[in-house]
Design a protein around this motif. Structure first.
Motif, PDB file in Angstrom:
ATOM      1  N   GLU A 138      -1.517   6.301  -1.343  1.00 59.95           N
ATOM      2  CA  GLU A 138      -2.830   5.666  -1.175  1.00 59.95           C
ATOM      3  C   GLU A 138      -3.308   5.790   0.267  1.00 59.95           C
ATOM      4  OE1 GLU A 138      -3.019   1.970  -4.268  1.00 59.95           O
ATOM      5  OE2 GLU A 138      -1.497   1.866  -2.710  1.00 59.95           O
ATOM      6  N   LEU A 139      -2.381   5.579   1.185  1.00 57.19           N
ATOM      7  CA  LEU A 139      -2.740   5.656   2.593  1.00 57.19           C
ATOM      8  C   LEU A 139      -3.157   7.084   2.963  1.00 57.19           C
ATOM      9  CD1 LEU A 139      -2.908   3.954   5.145  1.00 57.19           C
ATOM     10  CD2 LEU A 139      -0.536   4.583   5.657  1.00 57.19           C
ATOM     11  N   ASP A 140      -2.397   8.073   2.454  1.00 52.13           N
ATOM     12  CA  ASP A 140      -2.712   9.478   2.727  1.00 52.13           C
ATOM     13  C   ASP A 140      -4.075   9.852   2.155  1.00 52.13           C
ATOM     14  OD1 ASP A 140      -1.749  12.045   3.810  1.00 52.13           O
ATOM     15  OD2 ASP A 140      -1.894  12.693   1.711  1.00 52.13           O
ATOM     16  N   ALA A 141      -4.368   9.331   0.950  1.00 52.33           N
ATOM     17  CA  ALA A 141      -5.654   9.611   0.320  1.00 52.33           C
ATOM     18  C   ALA A 141      -6.800   9.024   1.154  1.00 52.33           C
ATOM     19  CB  ALA A 141      -5.677   9.030  -1.093  1.00 52.33           C
ATOM     20  N   LYS A 142      -6.579   7.844   1.736  1.00 49.02           N
ATOM     21  CA  LYS A 142      -7.608   7.198   2.556  1.00 49.02           C
ATOM     22  C   LYS A 142      -7.857   8.014   3.822  1.00 49.02           C
ATOM     23  CE  LYS A 142     -10.339   3.634   3.309  1.00 49.02           C
ATOM     24  NZ  LYS A 142     -11.468   3.329   2.424  1.00 49.02           N
ATOM     25  N   MET A 202      -5.128   2.158   7.310  1.00 47.86           N
ATOM     26  CA  MET A 202      -4.237   1.046   6.940  1.00 47.86           C
ATOM     27  C   MET A 202      -4.999  -0.275   6.948  1.00 47.86           C
ATOM     28  SD  MET A 202      -0.590   0.141   8.772  1.00 47.86           S
ATOM     29  CE  MET A 202      -0.063   1.858   8.734  1.00 47.86           C
ATOM     30  N   GLN A 203      -5.770  -0.499   8.028  1.00 47.45           N
ATOM     31  CA  GLN A 203      -6.518  -1.758   8.160  1.00 47.45           C
ATOM     32  C   GLN A 203      -7.575  -1.884   7.068  1.00 47.45           C
ATOM     33  OE1 GLN A 203      -5.874  -4.234  10.637  1.00 47.45           O
ATOM     34  NE2 GLN A 203      -7.062  -5.339   9.102  1.00 47.45           N
ATOM     35  N   GLU A 204      -8.315  -0.817   6.828  1.00 48.88           N
ATOM     36  CA  GLU A 204      -9.368  -0.862   5.806  1.00 48.88           C
ATOM     37  C   GLU A 204      -8.785  -1.065   4.417  1.00 48.88           C
ATOM     38  OE1 GLU A 204     -11.953   2.481   5.998  1.00 48.88           O
ATOM     39  OE2 GLU A 204     -12.478   2.164   8.120  1.00 48.88           O
ATOM     40  N   THR A 205      -7.644  -0.448   4.130  1.00 47.62           N
ATOM     41  CA  THR A 205      -7.030  -0.592   2.808  1.00 47.62           C
ATOM     42  C   THR A 205      -6.550  -2.020   2.586  1.00 47.62           C
ATOM     43  OG1 THR A 205      -6.304   1.718   2.921  1.00 47.62           O
ATOM     44  CG2 THR A 205      -5.269   0.328   1.262  1.00 47.62           C
ATOM     45  N   ILE A 206      -5.923  -2.597   3.618  1.00 44.94           N
ATOM     46  CA  ILE A 206      -5.434  -3.983   3.504  1.00 44.94           C
ATOM     47  C   ILE A 206      -6.614  -4.947   3.389  1.00 44.94           C
ATOM     48  CG2 ILE A 206      -4.221  -5.834   4.715  1.00 44.94           C
ATOM     49  CD1 ILE A 206      -2.445  -3.599   5.931  1.00 44.94           C
ATOM     50  N   VAL A 208       0.880  -1.173   0.000  1.00 48.24           N
ATOM     51  CA  VAL A 208       0.000   0.000   0.000  1.00 48.24           C
ATOM     52  C   VAL A 208       0.916   1.220   0.000  1.00 48.24           C
ATOM     53  CG1 VAL A 208      -1.821   1.254   1.205  1.00 48.24           C
ATOM     54  CG2 VAL A 208      -1.754  -1.255   1.309  1.00 48.24           C
ATOM     55  N   THR A 209       0.851   2.018  -1.058  1.00 49.96           N
ATOM     56  CA  THR A 209       1.757   3.169  -1.146  1.00 49.96           C
ATOM     57  C   THR A 209       1.376   4.244  -0.140  1.00 49.96           C
ATOM     58  OG1 THR A 209       0.445   4.343  -2.794  1.00 49.96           O
ATOM     59  CG2 THR A 209       2.047   2.727  -3.621  1.00 49.96           C
ATOM     60  N   ALA A 210       2.354   5.057   0.191  1.00 51.28           N
ATOM     61  CA  ALA A 210       2.112   6.155   1.133  1.00 51.28           C
ATOM     62  C   ALA A 210       1.036   7.086   0.608  1.00 51.28           C
ATOM     63  CB  ALA A 210       3.419   6.904   1.378  1.00 51.28           C
ATOM     64  N   MET A 212      -7.443  -7.526   0.301  1.00 50.30           N
ATOM     65  CA  MET A 212      -7.673  -8.960   0.478  1.00 50.30           C
ATOM     66  C   MET A 212      -9.015  -9.374  -0.127  1.00 50.30           C
ATOM     67  SD  MET A 212      -6.311  -9.344   4.410  1.00 50.30           S
ATOM     68  CE  MET A 212      -7.170 -10.894   4.636  1.00 50.30           C
ATOM     69  N   ASN A 213     -10.040  -8.595   0.161  1.00 48.70           N
ATOM     70  CA  ASN A 213     -11.372  -8.926  -0.363  1.00 48.70           C
ATOM     71  C   ASN A 213     -11.392  -8.908  -1.882  1.00 48.70           C
ATOM     72  OD1 ASN A 213     -12.390  -9.203   2.229  1.00 48.70           O
ATOM     73  ND2 ASN A 213     -13.100  -7.076   2.345  1.00 48.70           N
TER      74      ASN A 213
END
Length: 443
Positions: free
Chosen positions: A23-27, A67-71, A19-21, A75-76
């Motif tokens: 993507e995480l920042d956007a979330k 982080m948890q939601e993105t991972i 997960v790129t930084a 997975m889903n």
């Protein structure tokens, strides 16, 4: 986001997820935008707090969530795209433990996929269904047992000594260390000798007593007695035998039938016959089910997830060990090692479990709410007076619900398979059925 396969061996799968930084920042920003209308902060109207201040105030707290939601989302999506179904909860761990804000997130995911289940032609399966009729001898035996449970007692002749199985009517007062205790006295109490309804050793001492006799009965309360202040203590019960009665079996007639809810003796016999044949049918179904499972086990072969087999094997070994050591109630014993025999049985159970689940899913077999309610009520009867609490406990416990649902689902799938198979009925005697049932227990 990047997902790279790292392992594809049999049913074992492994993936590296990045997960790129950015993507995480956007979330995180997405969550802040979502929350902004409801945020209040000193100096700003509700919903007007600048994003920069929101990020400074709440950004750190939201990073873990994002982080948890993105991972989880990655997975889903992977399972949706690949069609894989994990046999057990995937093992997920973050590999860059020295992660700091602004870094990409690197995660490893590994699991065992459920195998593809081959199609089975159920029309070629041949089964034998044993049929047992209720014979007159069995009905008469059941009637005699009912008459025994409905027995009455009639006074013995004067001077007759009480025998085991007799009923003695007694007054009694119990004392510990010379002091009477609460609940230790009774008048005109009808006690059946040999019923084991009193403290161990009590009833035996009244055998041989006669009407009008007074006798001191000395007993010791069990160490695990429910009243702690009496547990393990010696007590003396002063008993007066007021009457000695001999058992008299109830006559097998219309009056007996009415006691058990039937109109007459013929109706009671019919009820007994129906109950016996229902019991025979249940036993015969178990025999047919074992035969069906044996045939299915021979028909299919596919790779099994090692983790499921290992877990099942350990459970089998643990259960059998407790059956062999019934005195051990807890589970704080040494680990039980599974043997090759346990592993072989586990493989069969896992294979058949996966096959039945697949067949049930394809046939759209479902457990209804009514069936679940009935199953819960049956279990609740084991806890008299606490049925409501048990019901509520089940409603709040998904694992317990699954434990109750699983056997119902399996039985419905078995019925579905039997409808597709060629079933031949064979009338046998009760003894033949008993032999077949015992053979199941020996396997």
């Amino acid at each position: 986001m990047q997902v790279t396969e790292t392992l594809n061996e049999g049913l074992k799968r492994g993936y590296a997820i990045t997960v790129t930084a950015a993507e995480l920042d956007a979330k995180v920003n997405e969550k802040l935008v979502e929350a902004q209308p409801e945020v209040e902060m000193k100096g700003f109207r509700k919903g007007k707090v600048p994003m920069a201040m929101l990020k400074k105030q709440f950004g750190q707290r939201l990073i873990g969530e994002a982080m948890q939601e993105t991972i989880d989302g990655a997975m889903n999506k992977h399972f949706e795209d690949s069609g894989d179904r994990p046999a057990m909860q995937p093992d997920v761990k973050m590999t860059n433990e020295d992660w700091k804000e602004g870094d990409d997130v690197n995660v490893e995911m590994s699991y065992e996929a459920l195998p593809e289940i081959p199609d089975v032609d159920l029309s070629g399966v041949e089964l034998e269904k044993l049929i047992v009729k209720a014979e007159d001898e069995a009905v008469d035996e059941a009637l005699a047992n009912l008459a025994e449970t409905a027995q009455e007692f009639e006074a013995r002749e004067d001077g007759a000594a009480a025998e085991d199985g007799d009923q003695v009517v007694i007054d009694f007062v119990g004392k510990v260390d010379g002091e009477a205790f609460e609940g230790g006295a009774g008048d005109d109490y009808p006690l059946t000798l040999g019923s084991n309804s009193f403290i161990p050793g009590f009833e035996e001492q009244l055998v041989g007593t006669k009407t009008g006799e007074e006798k001191d009965v000395t007993v010791t309360f069990p160490e695990e007695y429910q009243a702690e202040h009496l547990a393990g203590k010696e007590a003396v019960f002063s008993c007066t035998v007021k009457e000695v009665k001999a058992p008299k079996a109830a006559e097998i007639n219309d009056e007996l039938a009415k006691k058990f809810g039937a109109e007459d003796l013929a109706g009671l016999k019919e009820q007994i016959s129906e109950r016996l044949e229902a019991e025979y049918a249940g036993a015969a179904r178990a025999v047919m089910k074992r035969g069906l499972l044996d045939k299915l086990d021979d028909l299919v072969s596919f790779d099994l997830p090692p983790s499921l087999v290992e877990a099942e094997s350990k459970q089998i070994a643990h259960q059998l060990w407790h059956e062999e050591n019934p005195e051990v109630q807890g589970h704080d014993h040494d680990e039980i090692e599974a043997t090759d025999e346990h592993n072989k049985l586990a493989e069969r159970r896992v294979r058949l479990g996966l096959l039945l689940a697949e067949l049930g899913q394809k046939a759209e077999v479902e457990v209804t709410d009514a069936e679940m309610t009935q199953a819960i009520m049956q279990q609740a009867r084991q806890y008299p007076g606490q049925e409501r609490q048990f019901f509520e406990f089940i409603q709040q416990n998904a694992q317990m619900q699954q434990q109750l649902r699983a056997p119902i689902f399996e039985d419905k799938v078995i019925d579905f398979i039997a409808e597709q198979a060629k079933v031949t009925e064979k009338e046998v005697s009760k003894d033949d059925l008993q032999t077949a049932v015992e053979a199941l227990e020996d396997e």
